[in-house]
Design a protein around this motif. Structure first.
Motif, PDB file in Angstrom:
ATOM      1  N   ALA A 176       0.780  -1.059  -0.003  1.00  0.00           N
ATOM      2  CA  ALA A 176      -0.045  -0.039  -0.028  1.00  0.00           C
ATOM      3  C   ALA A 176       0.927   1.156   0.282  1.00  0.00           C
ATOM      4  CB  ALA A 176      -1.000  -0.111   1.198  1.00  0.00           C
ATOM      5  N   ILE A 177       2.225   1.207   0.461  1.00  0.00           N
ATOM      6  CA  ILE A 177       2.773   2.390   0.506  1.00  0.00           C
ATOM      7  C   ILE A 177       4.152   2.303  -0.191  1.00  0.00           C
ATOM      8  CG2 ILE A 177       3.892   3.859   2.487  1.00  0.00           C
ATOM      9  CD1 ILE A 177       2.237   2.871   4.400  1.00  0.00           C
ATOM     10  N   VAL A 178       4.998   1.354   0.189  1.00  0.00           N
ATOM     11  CA  VAL A 178       6.345   1.330  -0.683  1.00  0.00           C
ATOM     12  C   VAL A 178       6.255   0.760  -1.810  1.00  0.00           C
ATOM     13  CG1 VAL A 178       8.679  -0.092  -0.699  1.00  0.00           C
ATOM     14  CG2 VAL A 178       7.425   0.224   1.827  1.00  0.00           C
ATOM     15  N   LYS A 179       5.551   0.073  -2.468  1.00  0.00           N
ATOM     16  CA  LYS A 179       5.320  -0.155  -4.002  1.00  0.00           C
ATOM     17  C   LYS A 179       4.126   0.624  -4.520  1.00  0.00           C
ATOM     18  CE  LYS A 179       7.043  -4.958  -3.095  1.00  0.00           C
ATOM     19  NZ  LYS A 179       6.613  -6.481  -3.343  1.00  0.00           N
ATOM     20  N   ASN A 180       3.667   1.422  -3.890  1.00  0.00           N
ATOM     21  CA  ASN A 180       2.336   2.106  -4.407  1.00  0.00           C
ATOM     22  C   ASN A 180       2.778   3.623  -5.122  1.00  0.00           C
ATOM     23  OD1 ASN A 180       0.044   3.388  -5.144  1.00  0.00           O
ATOM     24  ND2 ASN A 180      -1.210   2.984  -3.035  1.00  0.00           N
ATOM     25  N   LYS A 181       2.975   3.695  -6.261  1.00  0.00           N
ATOM     26  CA  LYS A 181       3.629   4.941  -6.886  1.00  0.00           C
ATOM     27  C   LYS A 181       2.594   6.314  -6.453  1.00  0.00           C
ATOM     28  CE  LYS A 181       5.842   2.638 -10.571  1.00  0.00           C
ATOM     29  NZ  LYS A 181       5.941   2.510 -12.295  1.00  0.00           N
ATOM     30  N   ASP A 182       1.304   5.948  -6.138  1.00  0.00           N
ATOM     31  CA  ASP A 182       0.511   6.839  -5.883  1.00  0.00           C
ATOM     32  C   ASP A 182       0.925   7.667  -4.431  1.00  0.00           C
ATOM     33  OD1 ASP A 182      -2.545   5.335  -6.964  1.00  0.00           O
ATOM     34  OD2 ASP A 182      -1.077   6.406  -8.182  1.00  0.00           O
ATOM     35  N   VAL A 203      -6.723  -4.295  21.182  1.00  0.00           N
ATOM     36  CA  VAL A 203      -7.035  -4.620  19.840  1.00  0.00           C
ATOM     37  C   VAL A 203      -6.738  -3.578  18.709  1.00  0.00           C
ATOM     38  CG1 VAL A 203      -9.243  -3.273  20.266  1.00  0.00           C
ATOM     39  CG2 VAL A 203      -9.353  -5.583  18.992  1.00  0.00           C
ATOM     40  N   HIS A 204      -6.269  -2.637  19.136  1.00  0.00           N
ATOM     41  CA  HIS A 204      -5.967  -1.418  18.333  1.00  0.00           C
ATOM     42  C   HIS A 204      -4.572  -1.390  17.882  1.00  0.00           C
ATOM     43  CE1 HIS A 204      -9.132   1.038  20.792  1.00  0.00           C
ATOM     44  NE2 HIS A 204      -9.658   0.387  19.780  1.00  0.00           N
ATOM     45  N   THR A 205      -3.842  -2.361  18.177  1.00  0.00           N
ATOM     46  CA  THR A 205      -2.320  -2.580  17.765  1.00  0.00           C
ATOM     47  C   THR A 205      -2.245  -2.504  16.251  1.00  0.00           C
ATOM     48  OG1 THR A 205      -1.510  -3.772  19.880  1.00  0.00           O
ATOM     49  CG2 THR A 205      -0.375  -4.022  17.901  1.00  0.00           C
ATOM     50  N   GLU A 206      -2.905  -3.273  15.687  1.00  0.00           N
ATOM     51  CA  GLU A 206      -2.747  -3.498  14.214  1.00  0.00           C
ATOM     52  C   GLU A 206      -3.195  -2.294  13.406  1.00  0.00           C
ATOM     53  OE1 GLU A 206      -4.765  -6.694  12.556  1.00  0.00           O
ATOM     54  OE2 GLU A 206      -4.736  -6.096  10.471  1.00  0.00           O
ATOM     55  N   ALA A 207      -4.224  -1.415  13.904  1.00  0.00           N
ATOM     56  CA  ALA A 207      -4.387  -0.132  13.228  1.00  0.00           C
ATOM     57  C   ALA A 207      -3.257   0.868  13.607  1.00  0.00           C
ATOM     58  CB  ALA A 207      -5.718   0.419  13.902  1.00  0.00           C
ATOM     59  N   VAL A 208      -2.614   0.921  14.684  1.00  0.00           N
ATOM     60  CA  VAL A 208      -1.857   1.952  14.815  1.00  0.00           C
ATOM     61  C   VAL A 208      -0.444   1.245  14.382  1.00  0.00           C
ATOM     62  CG1 VAL A 208      -0.674   3.331  16.855  1.00  0.00           C
ATOM     63  CG2 VAL A 208      -3.051   2.705  16.938  1.00  0.00           C
ATOM     64  N   ALA A 209       0.225   0.349  14.778  1.00  0.00           N
ATOM     65  CA  ALA A 209       1.721  -0.160  14.694  1.00  0.00           C
ATOM     66  C   ALA A 209       1.562  -0.736  12.956  1.00  0.00           C
ATOM     67  CB  ALA A 209       1.819  -1.294  15.413  1.00  0.00           C
ATOM     68  N   GLY A 210       0.510  -0.880  12.670  1.00  0.00           N
ATOM     69  CA  GLY A 210       0.488  -1.278  10.967  1.00  0.00           C
ATOM     70  C   GLY A 210       0.003   0.123  10.181  1.00  0.00           C
ATOM     71  N   LEU A 211       0.937   0.413   9.324  1.00  0.00           N
ATOM     72  CA  LEU A 211       0.941   1.806   8.781  1.00  0.00           C
ATOM     73  C   LEU A 211      -0.447   1.867   8.007  1.00  0.00           C
ATOM     74  CD1 LEU A 211       4.398   2.645   7.920  1.00  0.00           C
ATOM     75  CD2 LEU A 211       2.967   3.645   9.783  1.00  0.00           C
ATOM     76  N   VAL A 212      -0.718   0.718   7.362  1.00  0.00           N
ATOM     77  CA  VAL A 212      -2.063   0.566   6.440  1.00  0.00           C
ATOM     78  C   VAL A 212      -3.353   0.780   7.452  1.00  0.00           C
ATOM     79  CG1 VAL A 212      -1.228  -0.866   4.696  1.00  0.00           C
ATOM     80  CG2 VAL A 212      -2.159  -1.829   6.846  1.00  0.00           C
ATOM     81  N   GLY A 213      -3.262   0.590   8.778  1.00  0.00           N
ATOM     82  CA  GLY A 213      -4.293   0.989   9.706  1.00  0.00           C
ATOM     83  C   GLY A 213      -4.663   2.506   9.790  1.00  0.00           C
TER      84      GLY A 213
END
Length: 497
Positions: free
Chosen positions: A33-39, A140-150
């Motif tokens: 979503a970020i590193v390979k996303n040219k947008d 439960v919020h870990t994935e949303a905050v620690a993962g940047l796609v969150g």
């Protein structure tokens, strides 16, 4: 405890829970979503974020994930701009923490709003504060905050809380004020949906049991540790799901990317053992075996892969490469054509097909295959380079010059193209132009002895023997096994005697 102290407490709790994510990298879906996303990058037209899905794919295509979150992508783009056009993971994680802190602060007035509606509620402000604090530290919020796609979840939630609070303005206002606040609510709702689709609905949970606060804080911090790197993330998944083939596949893929081939081989085999029809694992394992020249075993795996999924274009291409190494040219050609059948715009397959035709001395077929490769991928340097070299060997110098210009327009920093182009210019006795491209090739790749050697040949033909001697000497210093440079240097020495 007054309001300011309550909000400070929640802010500090949010920071304590997630400060260790600041040292994290891009993991899991962050890469797509970020590193390979040219947008995400500023050099891409900003309007593309409104045409593509969350992963940078045209949303009208069947292959699109159909997740439409342009405002989230815009926030990533702002991170890159702030970092001076670099993907700085620290900036991304810091933004996530700040947005999460804002969300946690907004949770207090939202809880107060709902608690006030209950006739049984007492100590509304204290209960809202404690609920907000529990919300803040809940793991439960870990994935949303620690993962940047969150960030999509965080942004949409922030806007949704704001919408809930502003909706009271609509209910309590009259006349033109009602229209104004209603318009604001509608606009923010649209923005929330453009951050993540699920924000069209919301479920707000409130919790109790002071003792949970410490447990949640500790659990959140521990869970964050799993999100610092992909290796830790997938290893933690293995602890939970040891018999999940996808988990073993992910571990193998990361190991292969880190050149840990032994682990990659073992984990791919486990994935296939758990899921005998795991065609992607078969394909990747076959590629590793091919690198070790275990072509027969690789062939067996790839044939199984295409049996499981007949339209698996990558497996067909890789099977073609394996069969080429086994000197089974006819079968190899068939496999390449099957790959192209299932993926028409497949530049790498056209490139490999061209290489096969070159080995079979079917030069015109090779040129046509490489032409298709660069048509679909103009920055395919290897295909351009092979084309120029073959045309030069066929003495079609005019075509080399014409195609060389086009190739360099698309790939101005490709040393191999400058080198091939310079060789042809030298044969046409366009010495100054040839010299410029040789020097550019050397500038881009100063450790290639052949570049110096051929520039020496150019100077030799040009009559600049001192410069020729310098280039031959430099070539031999870089690559003592470069016999052509050594022989030319001896020849030049004899001419000077």
């Amino acid at each position: 405890m007054d309001n300011s102290q309550k909000y400070i407490t929640i802010s500090v709790a949010a920071f304590i829970c997630y400060c260790n994510t600041l040292g994290g990298t891009f993991v899991f879906d962050d890469n797509e979503a970020i590193v390979k996303n040219k947008d995400v990058m500023p050099y891409t037209n900003i309007w593309n974020i409104f045409k593509n899905d969350f992963w940078g794919t045209d949303i009208t295509l069947n292959s699109s994930h159909k997740s439409y979150r342009p405002l989230t992508i815009l926030s990533y783009r702002l991170n890159v701009l702030y970092s001076k056009d670099k993907l700085d993971a620290f900036q991304f994680h810091a933004t996530n923490i700040i947005l999460y802190g804002l969300l946690c602060l907004l949770s207090v007035p939202v809880f107060e709003l709902f608690l006030k509606k209950s006739k049984y509620a007492t100590n509304v402000h204290d209960i809202a504060f404690l609920s907000g604090l529990l919300f803040t530290v809940h793991p439960v919020h870990t994935e949303a905050v620690a993962g940047l796609v969150g960030r999509a979840d965080i942004l949409s939630s922030v806007l949704f809380f704001v919408i809930i609070l502003l909706y009271q303005k609509v209910r309590n206002s009259t006349g033109e004020c009602t229209v104004f606040w209603f318009t604001v609510v509608v606009v923010l709702t649209g923005c929330a949906v453009l951050c993540k689709e699920t924000s069209i609905t919301v479920v707000i949970c409130s919790c109790f049991f002071y003792g949970l606060l410490i447990i949640f804080v500790l659990r959140t911090i521990l869970r964050n540790m799993n999100w610092l790197t992909e290796e830790k993330l997938f290893s933690s998944a293995l602890d939970v799901c040891p018999l999940n083939a996808k988990v073993h596949y992910n571990i193998a893929k990361i190991a292969a990317d880190n050149n840990n081939k032994a682990v990659a081989l073992e984990e791919y085999r486990k994935a296939i053992q758990l899921n005998p029809k795991y065609e992607q694992a078969m394909n990747n394992l076959a590629n590793l075996l091919r690198e070790d020249k275990k072509f027969e075993e690789a062939e067996v795996l790839l044939r199984k892969a295409v049996d499981v999924r007949p339209n698996f274009a990558a497996a067909w291409m890789n099977l073609g490469i394996v069969l080429t190494n086994l000197n089974r040219s006819d079968e190899s050609e068939h496999c390449y054509k099957m790959a192209i059948k299932y993926r028409n715009k497949y530049p790498d397959c056209y490139y490999n097909l061209g290489n096969l035709y070159l080995d079979l001395k079917r030069n015109e077929n090779a040129l046509k295959a490489w032409e298709m490769a660069v048509l679909y991928k103009p920055n395919h340097v290897a295909a351009w380079s092979n084309t120029l070299v073959l045309l030069d060997s066929m003495k079609k110098y005019d075509e080399v010059i014409e195609l060389g210009r086009t190739a360099l327009i698309h790939n101005p920093k490709a040393p191999a193209l400058h080198f091939s182009y310079a060789n042809t210019l030298g044969k046409l006795q366009q010495f100054e132009k040839a010299e410029g491209h040789f020097l550019e090739a050397i500038n881009l790749n100063p450790t290639n002895g052949l570049y110096y050697s051929n520039l020496g040949v150019l100077y030799h033909r040009w009559g600049k023997k001192d410069k020729a001697r310098q280039m031959y000497t430099k070539a031999v210093q870089i690559d003592p096994n470069l016999k052509s440079a050594e022989l030319n240097l001896k020849r030049l020495t004899k001419e000077a005697q």
